[in-house]
Write an enzyme that holds these catalytic residues in place. Structure first.
Site, PDB file in Angstrom:
ATOM      1  N   THR A 170       0.750  -0.972   0.126  1.00 13.70           N
ATOM      2  CA  THR A 170      -0.003  -0.522  -0.179  1.00 13.70           C
ATOM      3  C   THR A 170       0.484   1.351  -0.361  1.00 13.70           C
ATOM      4  O   THR A 170       0.450   2.171  -0.230  1.00 13.70           O
ATOM      5  CB  THR A 170      -0.566   0.175   1.131  1.00 13.70           C
ATOM      6  OG1 THR A 170      -0.192  -0.029   1.876  1.00 13.70           O
ATOM      7  CG2 THR A 170      -1.797  -1.573   1.087  1.00 13.70           C
ATOM      8  N   ASP A 171       1.422   0.787   0.031  1.00  8.75           N
ATOM      9  CA  ASP A 171       2.876   2.169  -0.180  1.00  8.75           C
ATOM     10  C   ASP A 171       4.183   2.319  -0.616  1.00  8.75           C
ATOM     11  O   ASP A 171       5.365   2.091  -0.585  1.00  8.75           O
ATOM     12  CB  ASP A 171       3.854   2.365   2.307  1.00  8.75           C
ATOM     13  CG  ASP A 171       4.424   4.191   1.589  1.00  8.75           C
ATOM     14  OD1 ASP A 171       3.871   4.418   1.056  1.00  8.75           O
ATOM     15  OD2 ASP A 171       5.150   4.139   2.746  1.00  8.75           O
ATOM     16  N   LEU A 172       3.962   1.162  -1.795  1.00  7.96           N
ATOM     17  CA  LEU A 172       5.288   1.285  -3.222  1.00  7.96           C
ATOM     18  C   LEU A 172       5.670   2.031  -3.185  1.00  7.96           C
ATOM     19  O   LEU A 172       4.699   3.267  -3.702  1.00  7.96           O
ATOM     20  CB  LEU A 172       4.552   0.398  -4.218  1.00  7.96           C
ATOM     21  CG  LEU A 172       4.918  -0.232  -5.077  1.00  7.96           C
ATOM     22  CD1 LEU A 172       6.516  -0.783  -4.184  1.00  7.96           C
ATOM     23  CD2 LEU A 172       4.633  -1.435  -5.957  1.00  7.96           C
ATOM     24  N   ASN A 176      11.177   2.984  -0.851  1.00  9.97           N
ATOM     25  CA  ASN A 176      10.585   1.713   0.294  1.00  9.97           C
ATOM     26  C   ASN A 176      11.943   0.671  -0.998  1.00  9.97           C
ATOM     27  O   ASN A 176      11.102  -1.131  -0.761  1.00  9.97           O
ATOM     28  CB  ASN A 176       9.334   1.258   0.392  1.00  9.97           C
ATOM     29  CG  ASN A 176       8.775   1.889   1.456  1.00  9.97           C
ATOM     30  OD1 ASN A 176       9.672   1.962   2.296  1.00  9.97           O
ATOM     31  ND2 ASN A 176       7.876   2.334   1.336  1.00  9.97           N
TER      32      ASN A 176
END
EC number: 2.7.1.166
Length: 241
Positions: A170-172, A176
């Site tokens: 969800t936080d690609l 990251n």
């Protein structure tokens, strides 16, 4: 794997034993007194990098969970408790273990903790994960150099493997993704699986990729990273193979 409780604290360790210092393992002050803090990184809070190879087999990253946005200004680190397995740290621990066992390049989960408040309604959370050695996040590298086509393709293949498992990150974003320097060349890793999980159907996969592209485009303007449409074409070409 060992799960246990001490008073209002709940722990899970990737070992078949209980540690007397379980509480201390999640306190930065403990590691500072042991002179085992070897670095740190700032996000919503501070992630501490720890010299723990002689204890856990790998060096570790210690992270406390903080809220973001408006809620974070009102309530920086407390979450409503419903079930142990759905708490932030336990959920991320189990997801990382699943991906690690599937052979994806993600940090090995070492331990997780939650600490309930006096009424048992809310909790705070922490996690210990493997520290990826000799690695930088993608945006740091792209500020000083271009990356070869094969690296962009490796990133595309990695995201495809994740999506084939129906896992939505969800936080690609570019921060990251880590690039590790090895004797065989550059190896890509994915980080930060907080609030990530399994998702049915396929419609979200294109949205997930588009999110990643927007993060690259944002950092072109903000950090002057070296990213082109050809880089993205190489990534998506490998993703769709």
């Amino acid at each position: 794997m060992h799960q246990f409780q001490q008073d209002n604290q709940y722990f899970i360790f990737n070992f078949d034993r209980t540690f007397e210092q379980a509480t201390e393992f999640f306190q930065a002050e403990f590691w500072q007194k042991q002179e085992r803090v070897i670095g740190s990184a700032k996000g919503r809070g501070i992630t501490y990098f720890l010299q723990t190879e002689d204890w856990f087999g790998v060096n570790c990253a210690l992270r406390h969970y903080y809220r973001g946005g408006l809620w974070g200004k009102l309530n920086k680190d407390r979450y409503r408790f419903s079930a142990l397995e759905t708490t932030r740290s336990f959920a991320e621990f189990h997801l990382l273990q699943r991906l690690y066992e599937a052979g994806l390049p993600v940090p090995k989960p070492i331990a997780a903790r939650i600490q309930k408040g006096k009424l048992g309604i809310c909790y705070q959370a922490d996690i210990l994960t493997e520290k990826i050695e000799n690695a930088q996040d993608l945006t740091a590298l792209l500020q000083t150099q271009t990356l070869p086509k094969e690296t962009w393709m490796q990133i595309g293949r990695l995201i495809r493997k994740l999506h084939d498992l129906q896992i939505c990150h969800t936080d690609l974003n570019a921060h990251n993704i880590l690039l590790q320097q090895t004797e065989q060349g550059q190896k890509c890793w994915l980080l930060d699986f907080d609030k990530c999980g399994e998702k049915s159907a396929d419609f979200w996969k294109v949205q997930n990729l588009n999110r990643l592209k927007r993060s690259f485009e944002k950092e072109v303007g903000r950090m002057n990273i070296q990213f082109t449409e050809q880089n993205w074409a190489d990534l998506t070409s490998a993703y769709h193979q």
